[in-house]
Structures are given as structure tokens and as C-alpha cells.
Design a protein around this motif. Structure first.
Motif, mmCIF file in Angstrom:
data_model
loop_
_atom_site.group_PDB
_atom_site.id
_atom_site.type_symbol
_atom_site.label_atom_id
_atom_site.label_comp_id
_atom_site.label_asym_id
_atom_site.label_seq_id
_atom_site.Cartn_x
_atom_site.Cartn_y
_atom_site.Cartn_z
ATOM 1 N N THR A 329 -1.162 -11.420 -7.056
ATOM 2 C CA THR A 329 -0.057 -12.383 -6.927
ATOM 3 C C THR A 329 -0.352 -13.378 -5.822
ATOM 4 N N ILE A 330 0.179 -14.566 -5.970
ATOM 5 C CA ILE A 330 0.264 -15.493 -4.845
ATOM 6 C C ILE A 330 1.161 -14.856 -3.783
ATOM 7 N N ALA A 331 0.849 -15.096 -2.503
ATOM 8 C CA ALA A 331 1.792 -14.707 -1.444
ATOM 9 C C ALA A 331 2.985 -15.651 -1.554
ATOM 10 N N TYR A 332 4.080 -15.129 -2.084
ATOM 11 C CA TYR A 332 5.254 -15.961 -2.367
ATOM 12 C C TYR A 332 5.841 -16.559 -1.096
ATOM 13 N N ILE A 337 9.737 -17.709 -4.677
ATOM 14 C CA ILE A 337 10.840 -16.759 -4.861
ATOM 15 C C ILE A 337 11.978 -17.421 -5.634
ATOM 16 N N ALA B 152 4.250 -8.991 -1.245
ATOM 17 C CA ALA B 152 3.921 -10.422 -1.280
ATOM 18 C C ALA B 152 4.916 -11.178 -2.157
ATOM 19 N N GLY B 155 8.173 -11.865 -0.423
ATOM 20 C CA GLY B 155 8.147 -12.927 0.582
ATOM 21 C C GLY B 155 7.662 -12.498 1.953
ATOM 22 N N LEU B 156 7.361 -11.204 2.101
ATOM 23 C CA LEU B 156 6.990 -10.699 3.429
ATOM 24 C C LEU B 156 5.575 -11.123 3.818
ATOM 25 N N ARG B 157 4.655 -11.039 2.871
ATOM 26 C CA ARG B 157 3.250 -11.192 3.211
ATOM 27 C C ARG B 157 2.873 -12.617 3.617
#
Lengths: 412, 412
Positions: A329-332, A337, B152, B155-157
Motif C-alpha cells: 500500500t501507499i503510506a496513506y 484516507i 499505513a 494513516g499512522l505510517r
């Protein structure tokens, strides 16, 4: 006075009544969680309101949009707790409540006159949740509760770092006050457990005290760190973007400056990844055969993967890896989000109409109960929006009595 | 068979009975929390045991010490869930339980024959908590639930990183599977809330389903990130070791290679810090007067503080800063946690006697209820330690029937 009759509470905690004497993050987060599942919450704020209303980017005159979510489903009453008449009002409100949640400094409530005994006399069986940095007793109880310091004492901060061989930069903050929120969540769990013990058929009817510390809440999440130290004397050290025992599993750079997470540490997944990279030879490479060897040669492996990912935009990588069935995954950021169809589809990103801000995006309700889901009944109200309603409704005061309290500076 | 009669459960959830069909972290962490507060937990494990028993450093023949804590207070039964006779045994056990907690892939329980309907028929009012990566429905429900990927997406990463101006290293992992543990804690909260709704005087007697996703549990902790994006279109970016709105507040190097956290962002604390540094002039320096200016000139300010801290050993700094009343701490490793008098004094670091490992250090019970504290009744048992006891006690099977099930490979 609130603007419209609020919808009735729904969710498993409908019928629970909570008094919040909280500020900042931990106690208000606890009551947000309780209110999300149906509890009615009265929040008592000082004149000027909870300082958290001004935390983060603000809209002139309306404060920070975070408040829309942090204060949702609560009623707000403004009161000067230092005024001598405040104690009787708090006790009067406690009389109609199931639980009180607070995060003043340990002992401060008692110094105001709100001792356990007085609260229990006002409302036999009241559940009282104290949240603090270090706990209600012991050597450190009077220390200032700074979240970042509590997280470091709980063991989290030492690990959010690259190994010294990689970088001499300091360990990073998690980016949010995670220790406060975890402490608030533990308190919510404790309140619900204490409610069950008190109210169930055959329950004991007893109130219980909860003493939740931020440091301890964080420590509770540290997995095998403490048992391993006890048995082996070995200290867990930071591993940066990687996992110590699995490879490849890291965050890799993309052509457009984002990060892509790839978890490719099982043999079949690793094979699929190498084919996608156009390097099927790597799956047969003696350095990378099996997870144990990949862990041993992870520097070289991550260099090869990173060189490949750096050639593509994050969105393209995300799609290619999904098609190849490689967990990634992309780091959101907030943008991903907000756009995510799974979050939207499950009501975990919702638009909430807020008179102060217009449409505001809120995170949804966790835990999700499909058959009894709770509701976002209203966004965080302005400070004191319900002072009159509460004094009139809960305490039965007349308009004149309320006006007198206001003139005396007791409430606002 | 267990080695000795276990002490009776104590704590607010004493009397609750939970069936765990879990593995790895999230579901077993949920049941550990429930058991810490008094719930009786039956854990069903596959032949060979939950793989988490081998996670982390191991003692030959005994597995990983983490299990001592992760499995504490539970009874273990080994069963092959793929065997056709397993379903009836699970339903038989569910009959005597209040809640079932599981974290198989979404739909897998139903495919085994354990549908909501069958469970409800076996035990009307059973509370069923599902924990998964992305939830029990929607586009992503069948995706593999890798913790680092879920974190991720939550939204944390993206935030556990230095800003691009400081470093081009990837964002770090938190160091533990924090998303799994937070999801487990949310599930524990939900189970307790559902118990109250079902069992309270006037309660509805209904079972409830909980659908807890790791991604959503993490998103729920992200404070104002989503509301700010919705209102301003602004994306929250990583701030490394610092806080975006307060200075000085960071981790600073020490002479002995450790890190010291200092939270010196209020004016009086900053003044005390500058005096301790022998640089009282800095408090009057026009670059550093007031938090807003300190934030603007934080690079230079942190350079000055870091140059000072680098001249002292971490323990000396810790002591000097405490005497000067400046909030600060060493970034605790397992060693500092194990030695900390506050953790020890409050029972948050305890020695637990474990037949497999000897004395093991456990984290204590959170939330702490001083008058009804729960207990660590026994450490994580060996896989199948209670198979006979459970089949004989809960299901009333004879020794011959148990032997037959064992011979058929249903249980072990």
C-alpha cells in the motif's frame, strides 16, 4: 441552549450517563468513544472552553475542526470549578450519572472537594475513571503528564527509530498523541467493564475506581519486550522501517516522493514480487532463498527493491502490486484516507454537517456494531452550548437561578 | 490437564466466559485484556499451537517468553478445526460462553460451519467479536491483513518519519504491531459494552456482533488529521522528533549514545532549561521569546540544546533536568522499564513464576482498578494443557470419549 432537539442515543451504551471533567486528549477521547456507542455525556469546561478547541489549524472564530470530532455527541457546560458553588453543582450532576471521567492532575479533584466519599454519597455506585500520566499514586504521581515523555517511559519512543548503523537522527514521534488516545481507550474499556459488574443481573451494584496511566497503557502494548528482557536480559532495539524477523518488509521510495509499503516475506509472495520486478532470478538467488537468508541479506535486498520502486509513481506501484497479489500500500495521507472506498463504504470516513465549519470529515465509530451501530448525533458543540439546558433539565433550576449563577461567574 | 487448581477469577469481568478462536496478536490480545479483568477464556489452538508461541526470541523446547504474558490466564485446548467433528465441539463450548472472539479471515468461520445463526442457536445472546484487517464486508475484506500495511492505510505510517528536508530515509515502523493491539483493545471495549447492553437490569438479552478492523482502529486515533483535511484541504505531514506547534520538544543525543526527551515549550520551563544549560541569555534572545518564535527558529534552538545534551551521559541529564523541574526522560528501553520504581511500585512490572521459563517479567493489568484489580492467575499454558479438563468439564465427555476424539485427530 442547543439549536434543535437532539436525536435519541443509540448503540449498546444507550442509557449510560457520563460526566466528563476532562481536557486535552485522554479523557475527552474516552468520553467520545463512550458517546459514539450511545452514552450521554455532559462535558464541563472552564470559561474559555477546553484548550484543545484551539489545537491544530483553526477557522477564525470557530476554533479547530478537530473539535467537531473530539467533542461530538457531547453536551457542553461551562463552569468555573474554582468557584465555591461549583462543587455542589458537580455533585448534583453526578447524582444522575453512571460514571465520571477526569484527567486533572492526581489529587486535584479531591482538593476541589470532590473526594471519592462525596461522589459516592451523591451517587452510590458511581464509577470514577481517573486518567493521568503516571497513575494516582507512587513516586511519579505529581510529575507533569507530557504525552511524548510518557510514551518514552512506556518504551515506545526508543523503538521509533532507525538503527544507529543507518542514521544518527533522533527517534521520531508517532505523529499523534498516541499514548493519550490509548489511555483514553483503556479507560473506556474499564468503564464498560465496571458498568457490567455493577448492573448485570446479580451484579454487586458497586461503583469502582479506575486509575489509568498513560505510561502503563503504552507499556501494555509492548508485546514480548519485557518478558524477553526478563528471560534473556536482551533489550529490544529499533529496526527502522523493517521488521527484525521478516524480509522483505519495509517502506520503499517512489518516483513521486511518496512511500510504498511492501510485505513480501513469504516465499510465494516473494516469488510474485520478483516476477513483477522483472527479476525472477532473485527468487532463486542463494542470498534470498527463504525468509531467514533474506533477513540476513536484507540490506542488499531492500536496495534492489528500492531501486525498482523508485522508477514508478506510487499509484502505479500500488496498482501493479495489487494485480500481482503482493500485499502493499501507499503510506496513506489524509488525502488517500478521505478518498478510500473501503473507509467510505463502511462509514469510517463520513461527512458531518457542522454549523461552525460546514461539512467536516469525521472518522467513524469503532468498534463497528452492524446491528446496533451508534450514531454521530451532532458535532462538537460550542463551549457552554448546553449550560442552561443542563442546569434547567438535570438540576431543575429556574431561569432566575441560572441567571444568578451566571451573574456570580459560576457558569457561562 | 493443568498442574494445580487455578485461583478463582477476580476483577470486574469475573463471571464472563469467553471462547477464543484467535491467533497471532489482535484476538489473543483482546482476550488477554478480558482475562486480566477476570473473564474465563478458553483458547482453541490448532495442532502445533498458535504460531505466536514461536514469535521473538525462544527458549529451546518452550517457545517465546512473550507467550507467558500473551497467553496468561487462559486455558488452552488444541483442536483441528478442519475436522468435521470440530464444529459440534465449538458449538458445545459456545453454549456455555458469553462471547466469542476470533480473527480468522472474514467469512472463514462461516465456511467452517460456524455461522451467526448456528452460534446464536447454540447460545442465544452470544456476543461475537470479529477482528480483521479491513472489516467483514466491502471491497478490501478479502485482502491479507498485514499489520504494517493496515497501519499505513490507517494513516499512522506516513507520519512516523522525518520531514523530507531532514532525511530521505523511509518512515519507521512503530516497533511493535501497534495496530493489532489497538484493534484488540477496541474489541475488548466492544465486548464489555455489549455485555452491559445484554445483561443489565432491563437489558435486552440480545447478542451483538462486533466488526473491528485494524485500519479503522488506527484511523480512529488520528486526531484532527481528517477534519483538517476536510475543512482546509491540508494534509498533515511528518514532523520527525518534534511537535509542529511546540518548541523545544524533541529527543536529543547524549554522550553515551542514548536519547533524552525534553518538553520545554512553556515559557517558565524554557527559562529553567536555559539556566540549567548555563545559557540564561537564550530565554531573552529575540529568536526564542515565546513559543511561536521558538517554533519558527526550532532548528537553531534544537541544535543548541543538542550540543549541550551531547556533553552528558543520559542518566546525569535525567537527574539534572528532574532537579531543575524540566519535564524530561531517557527514552526507556526494556532495561529502564524493568528497573523503574513507579512501574514496580504499581505492579506494572511483575515477576511471574512460569514452569516453562522460570521467573518472567510481565506488564501489569491495565486498566488498574485499585479495589478490584484482577489478577495474573497463571502464565500462558502449553498448547492443549486444558484439552481434557475442558472436554470433561465443559462438555461432560468421559475419558473414553476424549481418548476417541484424540485418536481420531480431532483434539490434542
Amino acid at each position: 441552549m442547543s439549536d434543535a432537539a437532539p436525536p435519541p442515543p443509540s448503540g449498546p451504551l444507550a442509557g449510560v450517563r457520563v460526566l466528563e471533567l476532562g481536557h486535552f486528549i485522554a479523557a475527552p477521547f474516552c468520553t467520545r468513544l463512550l458517546a459514539d456507542l450511545g452514552a450521554e455525556v455532559i462535558k464541563i469546561e472552564p470559561p474559555g472552553g477546553d484548550p484543545v478547541r484551539q489545537w491544530g489549524r483553526q477557522v477564525e472564530g470557530a476554533g479547530a475542526p478537530w473539535w467537531s470530532m473530539h467533542g461530538r455527541n457531547k453536551r457542553s457546560m461551562v463552569m468555573n470549578l474554582k468557584h465555591p458553588r461549583a462543587v455542589e453543582i458537580v455533585l448534583g450532576l453526578a447524582r444522575g450519572c453512571d460514571a465520571l471521567v477526569e484527567n486533572y492532575r492526581p489529587g486535584q479533584l479531591a482538593r476541589m472537594g470532590l473526594t471519592r466519599e462525596k461522589l459516592e454519597a451523591a451517587r452510590p455506585g458511581l464509577i470514577v475513571a481517573h486518567i493521568s500520566g503516571y497513575g494516582q499514586d507512587g513516586l511519579y504521581r505529581d510529575r507533569a503528564a507530557f504525552g511524548v515523555i510518557g510514551e518514552a517511559i512506556g518504551g515506545l519512543r526508543y523503538l521509533t527509530n532507525h538503527p544507529p548503523s543507518v542514521s544518527d537522527l533522533p527517534p521520531v514521534r508517532v505523529g499523534v498523541s498516541i499514548g493519550d488516545s490509548i489511555a483514553g481507550l483503556y479507560a473506556a474499556f474499564g468503564v464498560a467493564a465496571a458498568l457490567w459488574a455493577r448492573d448485570r443481573g446479580g451484579g454487586d451494584g458497586r461503583g469502582r475506581t479506575l486509575d489509568v496511566a498513560l505510561t502503563e497503557s503504552v507499556l501494555s502494548m509492548m508485546e514480548g519486550m519485557l518478558p524477553e528482557y526478563g528471560v534473556f536480559g536482551s533489550v529490544r532495539h529499533p529496526t527502522g522501517a523493517r521488521i527484525a524477523t521478516a524480509a522483505p518488509s519495509s517502506a520503499y521510495p517512489t518516483a513521486d516522493g511518496a512511500w510504498i509499503l511492501i510485505g513480501g516475506n513469504s516465499d510465494p509472495i516473494f516469488e510474485r514480487l520478483t516476477r513483477l520486478m522483472g527479476r525472477p532470478d532473485l527468487a532463486e538467488d542463494p542470498r534470498f532463498r527463504g525468509n531467514a537468508l533474506r533477513v540476513r541479506n536484507v540490506e542488499e535486498l531492500d536496495r534492489l527493491i528500492g531501486a525498482w520502486t523508485a522508477g514508478y509513481a506510487a499509484r502505479d506501484l500500488d496498482r501493479m502490486l495489487a494485480v500481482a497479489d503482493v500485499p502493499a500500500t501507499i503510506a496513506y495521507t489524509a488525502a488517500e484516507i478521505a478518498a478510500d472506498p473501503q473507509f467510505r463504504g463502511r462509514g469510517m470516513v463520513r461527512e458531518v454537517e457542522d454549523p461552525a465549519f460546514g461539512a467536516v470529515l469525521h472518522a467513524g465509530i469503532v468498534p463497528h456494531l452492524p446491528d446496533d451501530p451508534g450514531a454521530i448525533r451532532w458535532p462538537g458543540p460550542r463551549a457552554g452550548a448546553h449550560t442552561d439546558e443542563i442546569l434547567g433539565g438535570e438540576l431543575g433550576l429556574s431561569a432566575e437561578e441560572i441567571a444568578a449563577l451566571r451573574a456570580e461567574g459560576v457558569v457561562a
